[in-house]
Structures are given as structure tokens and as C-alpha cells.
Scaffold this motif. Structure first.
Motif, PDB file in Angstrom:
ATOM      1  N   ALA A   1     -73.614  13.339 -85.494  1.00 51.84           N
ATOM      2  CA  ALA A   1     -73.381  14.616 -85.610  1.00 51.84           C
ATOM      3  C   ALA A   1     -72.091  15.923 -85.798  1.00 51.84           C
ATOM      4  CB  ALA A   1     -73.699  15.174 -84.149  1.00 51.84           C
ATOM      5  N   LYS A   2     -70.692  14.740 -86.253  1.00 56.85           N
ATOM      6  CA  LYS A   2     -69.894  15.242 -86.699  1.00 56.85           C
ATOM      7  C   LYS A   2     -69.775  15.572 -88.034  1.00 56.85           C
ATOM      8  CE  LYS A   2     -64.739  14.176 -86.842  1.00 56.85           C
ATOM      9  NZ  LYS A   2     -64.248  13.162 -86.646  1.00 56.85           N
ATOM     10  N   ALA A   3     -70.537  14.399 -88.691  1.00 65.09           N
ATOM     11  CA  ALA A   3     -70.925  14.504 -90.211  1.00 65.09           C
ATOM     12  C   ALA A   3     -71.514  15.840 -90.395  1.00 65.09           C
ATOM     13  CB  ALA A   3     -71.016  13.320 -90.943  1.00 65.09           C
ATOM     14  N   ARG A   4     -72.278  15.772 -89.277  1.00 64.11           N
ATOM     15  CA  ARG A   4     -73.408  17.537 -90.249  1.00 64.11           C
ATOM     16  C   ARG A   4     -72.637  18.251 -90.254  1.00 64.11           C
ATOM     17  NH1 ARG A   4     -76.585  20.062 -87.651  1.00 64.11           N
ATOM     18  NH2 ARG A   4     -76.058  19.017 -85.765  1.00 64.11           N
ATOM     19  N   HIS A   5     -71.515  18.313 -88.928  1.00 65.40           N
ATOM     20  CA  HIS A   5     -71.147  19.529 -88.922  1.00 65.40           C
ATOM     21  C   HIS A   5     -69.440  19.578 -89.984  1.00 65.40           C
ATOM     22  CE1 HIS A   5     -72.098  19.981 -84.348  1.00 65.40           C
ATOM     23  NE2 HIS A   5     -72.626  20.833 -85.058  1.00 65.40           N
ATOM     24  N   GLU A   6     -69.058  18.768 -89.756  1.00 63.34           N
ATOM     25  CA  GLU A   6     -68.086  18.991 -91.233  1.00 63.34           C
ATOM     26  C   GLU A   6     -68.592  19.555 -92.817  1.00 63.34           C
ATOM     27  OE1 GLU A   6     -64.817  15.368 -89.695  1.00 63.34           O
ATOM     28  OE2 GLU A   6     -66.766  14.786 -90.555  1.00 63.34           O
ATOM     29  N   GLN A   7     -69.990  18.599 -92.668  1.00 65.38           N
ATOM     30  CA  GLN A   7     -70.602  19.362 -94.254  1.00 65.38           C
ATOM     31  C   GLN A   7     -70.979  20.512 -94.451  1.00 65.38           C
ATOM     32  OE1 GLN A   7     -74.464  17.310 -94.649  1.00 65.38           O
ATOM     33  NE2 GLN A   7     -73.763  15.757 -96.211  1.00 65.38           N
ATOM     34  N   ILE A   8     -71.506  21.767 -93.322  1.00 62.23           N
ATOM     35  CA  ILE A   8     -71.395  22.551 -92.664  1.00 62.23           C
ATOM     36  C   ILE A   8     -70.148  23.368 -93.135  1.00 62.23           C
ATOM     37  CG2 ILE A   8     -72.328  24.439 -91.723  1.00 62.23           C
ATOM     38  CD1 ILE A   8     -73.811  22.685 -89.898  1.00 62.23           C
ATOM     39  N   LEU A   9     -68.988  22.923 -92.537  1.00 59.03           N
ATOM     40  CA  LEU A   9     -67.344  23.451 -92.590  1.00 59.03           C
ATOM     41  C   LEU A   9     -66.734  22.734 -93.710  1.00 59.03           C
ATOM     42  CD1 LEU A   9     -66.317  22.265 -89.545  1.00 59.03           C
ATOM     43  CD2 LEU A   9     -66.489  24.745 -89.463  1.00 59.03           C
ATOM     44  N   ALA A  10     -67.422  21.845 -94.741  1.00 59.57           N
ATOM     45  CA  ALA A  10     -66.733  22.192 -96.187  1.00 59.57           C
ATOM     46  C   ALA A  10     -67.019  23.072 -97.005  1.00 59.57           C
ATOM     47  CB  ALA A  10     -67.013  20.525 -96.764  1.00 59.57           C
ATOM     48  N   SER A  11     -69.066  23.612 -96.592  1.00 62.55           N
ATOM     49  CA  SER A  11     -69.243  24.103 -97.240  1.00 62.55           C
ATOM     50  C   SER A  11     -68.796  25.891 -97.563  1.00 62.55           C
ATOM     51  CB  SER A  11     -70.920  24.580 -97.178  1.00 62.55           C
ATOM     52  OG  SER A  11     -71.281  24.711 -96.280  1.00 62.55           O
ATOM     53  N   MET A  12     -67.859  25.349 -96.930  1.00 51.76           N
ATOM     54  CA  MET A  12     -67.481  27.158 -95.802  1.00 51.76           C
ATOM     55  C   MET A  12     -66.343  27.585 -96.169  1.00 51.76           C
ATOM     56  SD  MET A  12     -69.333  28.108 -92.277  1.00 51.76           S
ATOM     57  CE  MET A  12     -68.531  30.252 -92.304  1.00 51.76           C
TER      58      MET A  12
END
Ligand code: GDP
Ligand code: IMO
Ligand code: MG
Length: 422
Positions: free
Chosen positions: A164-175
Motif C-alpha cells: 500500500a505504501k509503495a502505491r502511495h509513494e508512486q503517486i507522490l513521486a508522480s506529483m
């Protein structure tokens, strides 16, 4: 069939005084249950010279003996939950025996809080003004079937969390959003361990078993109906169903089991965060409401926007919730006002609107005036003591809104509550 589940909820934009009244009504019930929201809530209670602010824990914990339940519709932040529970333990309230937590309640991850901040930053001037507690991202994960639930902590949790954390990190990186959750994550993990010490249950089963045994339940709403995800001033709302139907989905209670619906409103109106507020005052009267009503966020300390009571919005939220009884809060704040105003319609483009419209942005309030009572009501204990002008204000509200006022609150303390003989 006797209906033994009542719902108590806010009819405005939150902070109506739900915590105080749940505490006052608790002795009438066997169980108090929260059904939605999370630590975006701040529910204040005062008694015996003490003051408590609750975030995720139901306001039924102080009267003794009652069971308290955090239902499946709630979103829980383990670190904030731990901080809240430990403080209460220090104050002499041991929750481990009488507090039950649904295994189906969703967990607010540290990265949900970061995402909340990132989404707000990305919105710029259009930001919602959230409480920053990760509420939106957590409910988003729930609905998109990516969420982690309290029950998940009991098995293979590290793996689930990492994904779950990795998925969130991906979104944050894209932002391109930079952040550091090292400290937050440590506290959060310690909260997860602490949570395991509590009674994690299938709360829908427990609640329905209790109902079958004839036990009575008070469902405690958080936020207010004007912040409801479907019926509030979208998009300036929270991410859950704050209305009465939320008690059914947030606890697993069938609609035909609900009895009384207590709708809480201030004698005026407030709002925190951004979004339209037709009766907002920007003048000395608004400041007087804020000063006398101590209208600052219970947790964030944010200044609350203040204005007159809005009967167009109230009629709408009374309708959506099926309110059976009104509870009028903070009447004492208007004690010195010579005249009270109430919004009875809106005007837009020269047209008078009496039904709550799709969009309240830019509507002008149409007011009626009611004479003030101009006396100190804070020491009153009986209905008979209430001044005639105030009783007339109540009668005016009852006539306009079509629902009786059962309780009147005239100060923050538990004792400053008057029950009307209706
Ligand atoms: P909640 O979120 O609905 O539980 O409400 P909050 O606790 O956020 O805000 C209500 C505030 O008003 C708290 O500071 C209460 O102590 C206070 N309060 C509640 N009822 C009354 C009242 O009748 N009169 C006054 N003056 N204060 C009140
Ligand atoms: P209680 O239970 C008042 C408001 C926030 C923001 C919007 C969305 O104490 O009445 P969120 O963090 O939920 O995504 O923020 O909702 N808000 C509240 N306003 N009282 C509350 O709770 C609130 N909970 C959220 O200010 O405008
Ligand atoms: Mg509050």
C-alpha cells in the motif's frame, strides 16, 4: 417493534456540539457507536471542571458502564488513536474493557496524510481546507478497493503495508511531492501494536446481537450534513456520508431499526475550511459570535467562520436525515444580541429560492429578524426559567423547520443543558 437505535448528528458544517450532547444522553443508552469520519473530528466535552476533546473515540466513555464501538465506517489513524487513548488512560479512563473496534474500519496510513497535503497543494486556490488527517485518501483507497483495514493487522501485515505504501509513494513521486515520514511511520507502527491490545471485532454482528437482546444504542455522527460527500456543499465536503444513512452502512444496522434522529444545530452557524457559506458575516457581529462562542477549531485551533442560522440549509438537512428532534446549541452565545437574524430564503439573479439549490455559491441570504432575549441564560436549569423572547425564538424555529426542539444547550458544561417537556 420498539426501535432502540437512535442517531445523533450535526445538521450544519460540523462543530455543532455533538460531543457534549452525546455525553449528556449517554446514561439513556447501553452502547455508543461512531459510524463514520475519523480524527478529522474534534468532539469537546466538559464536566466537573474538566475538558476533553475526542477524535476517534466515541463520546460515551465518560459516564461509566456503557460499551463504546468504533464502527466499520470509521477511518482510524493508529498513532492518533494511541495518543488519544493513552491520554484518557492517564486521566483514569481505561478503555480496554469497554471499547470495541471494527475489524472492517479502514486504516489511515502515514502516506495518506502526505497525499492529503499533496492533493491540497495541487489544488492551489481551490483547496478544500481539509484537516490534513488523510481522510480523503483513505476513503479513496477504500472505494477503489486498495484500503487496509484494522483486521489486516492480525496477519501478514508488513507485506500488505509495504504494498500500500509503495502505491502511495508512486503517486507522490508522480506529483513531485517531497516528504519525510520516518518519524510518523515509527509512531504509526507503535500505534498498530497498541491497537492489538484492544478488542477488534465484527462490530456489525455485535451490534445486531445487542439489538436482539433489547439493548439501546446511540450512534454518534461526526462532521455535519453540509459536509456530507453526497449532499453537502461539494466539493467542499468531507469524504464520508455524515447523514443518517451513514449510520446504517457505517455500523451494519438496517434502516428499519433506526428510531429517533437527533439533529444538532447551533443557534447561529459556523464553518471551518473553504467553501460557500451564504450567511457568513464579515463584520463586528460575526466577530462577536466568534469571541463569545470561542469559535476556534477544537483540535487545529483554526478560526471558524461565523454567520446567522440558515433555515434553507437546515430544512434540507432535516429532510435528508429524517430528523425527529432538534437540539439547539450555544444559545447563550446570542444572550446579548438585541436582534437575531435567520435566513429564510436565498436570492440568485433576482429570483427567490426557498429550496436548497444544486449550488449555493453566490446566493444572497434573505433574512427575517427575531427580537433577542438579552439576558444571561447560562445558569438556568429548568425550562420554566427560559425568557419569553428565547421561547419565541424556539417556537419560530419549530414552526419554520417542522420539528420540535427537545434539548437546549446554554453553555459548554454537561450540566448546562435543558430538556424541554415535549
Ligand atoms: P462537535 O465537533 O460537534 O462535538 O463540537 P466541537 O466540540 O468541535 O465544538 C463545540 C464547541 O462549543 C466546544 O468548544 C464546546 O465545549 C462548546 N459548546 C458546546 N455547547 C455549548 C453551548 O451551549 N454554549 C457554549 N457557549 N459553548 C458550547
Ligand atoms: P466535527 O466532528 C468541522 C471540514 C474541514 C474541511 C472539510 C474536509 O468536529 O464536527 P477532511 O479533513 O474531512 O477531508 O476536511 O471538512 N471538517 C470539519 N469541520 N468539524 C469537523 O468535525 C470536521 N471534519 C472535517 O475543515 O473543510
Ligand atoms: Mg468538532
Amino acid at each position: 417493534m420498539k426501535k432502540n437505535i437512535d442517531v445523533l448528528l450535526g445538521l450544519q458544517w460540523g462543530d455543532e456540539g455533538k460531543g457534549k450532547i452525546v455525553d449528556v444522553l449517554t446514561p439513556q443508552y447501553d452502547v455508543v457507536a461512531r459510524f463514520q469520519g475519523g480524527p478529522n473530528a474534534g468532539h469537546t466535552l466538559e464536566f466537573g471542571g474538566k475538558k476533553f476533546v475526542l477524535r476517534s473515540i466515541p463520546s460515551g466513555i465518560f459516564q461509566g458502564g456503557q460499551l463504546n464501538i468504533i464502527g466499520n465506517g470509521v477511518v482510524l489513524d493508529p498513532s492518533l488513536f494511541k495518543a488519544e487513548a493513552v491520554d484518557l488512560e492517564k486521566a483514569g479512563y481505561d478503555l480496554k474493557k469497554n471499547l470495541f473496534i471494527s475489524k472492517k474500519a479502514h486504516l489511515i496510513l502515514p502516506t495518506c496524510r502526505v497525499l492529503d497535503a499533496a492533493y491540497e497543494a495541487a489544488k492551489g486556490d481551490a483547496k478544500v481546507g481539509t484537516t490534513g488527517k488523510g481522510i480523503g485518501p483513505t476513503y479513496t483507497d477504500k472505494v477503489s478497493r486498495n484500503g487496509l483495514r484494522v483486521g489486516d493487522i492480525l496477519e501478514d501485515f508488513e507485506n500488505k503495508y509495504a504494498k500500500a505504501k509503495a502505491r502511495h509513494e508512486q503517486i507522490l513521486a508522480s506529483m513531485n511531492y517531497s516528504y519525510d515520514i520516518t518519524e510518523m511511520e515509527k509512531e504509526w507502527m507503535s500505534g498498530i501494536e497498541y491497537l492489538k491490545e484492544f478488542r477488534l471485532i465484527d462490530s456489525e454482528q455485535m451490534i445486531n446481537d445487542l439489538i436482539a437482546e433489547g439493548k439501546s444504542i446511540l450512534c454518534e455522527g461526526a462532521q455535519g450534513s453540509m459536509l456530507d460527500i453526497d449532499f453537502g456543499s461539494y466539493p467542499f465536503v468531507t469524504s464520508s456520508n455524515t447523514v443518517c444513512a451513514g449510520a446504517c452502512t457505517g455500523l451494519g444496522v438496517a434502516p428499519n431499526k433506526i428510531g429517533n434522529v437527533y439533529g444538532i444545530t447551533k443557534a447561529y452557524c459556523t464553518r471551518v475550511g473553504a467553501g460557500p457559506f451564504p450567511t457568513e458575516l464579515f463584520d463586528a457581529t460575526g466577530n462577536e459570535m466568534r469571541d463569545k462562542g470561542h469559535e476556534y477549531g477544537a483540535v487545529t485551533g483554526r478560526e471558524r467562520r461565523c454567520g446567522w442560522i440558515d433555515l434553507v440549509a437546515l430544512k434540507y438537512t432535516i429532510m435528508i436525515n429524517g430528523v425527529t428532534h432538534l437540539i439547539l446549541m450555544k444559545s447563550d452565545v446570542l444572550d446579548e444580541f438585541p436582534t437575531i437574524k435567520a435566513c429564510i430564503a436565498y436570492k440568485k439573479n433576482g429570483e427567490t429560492i426557498t429550496h436548497f439549490p444544486y449550488d449555493i455559491e453566490g446566493v444572497e441570504p434573505v433574512y427575517t429578524e427575531i427580537p433577542g432575549w438579552q439576558c444571561d441564560m447560562t445558569k438556568f436549569t429548568k425550562e420554566e426559567e427560559l425568557p419569553e423572547a428565547f421561547v419565541n425564538y424556539i417556537k419560530f424555529l419549530e414552526k419554520e423547520l417542522g420539528v420540535p426542539v427537545k434539548y437546549v444547550s446554554i453553555g459548554p458544561d454537561r450540566e448546562q443543558t435543558i430538556t424541554r417537556n415535549i
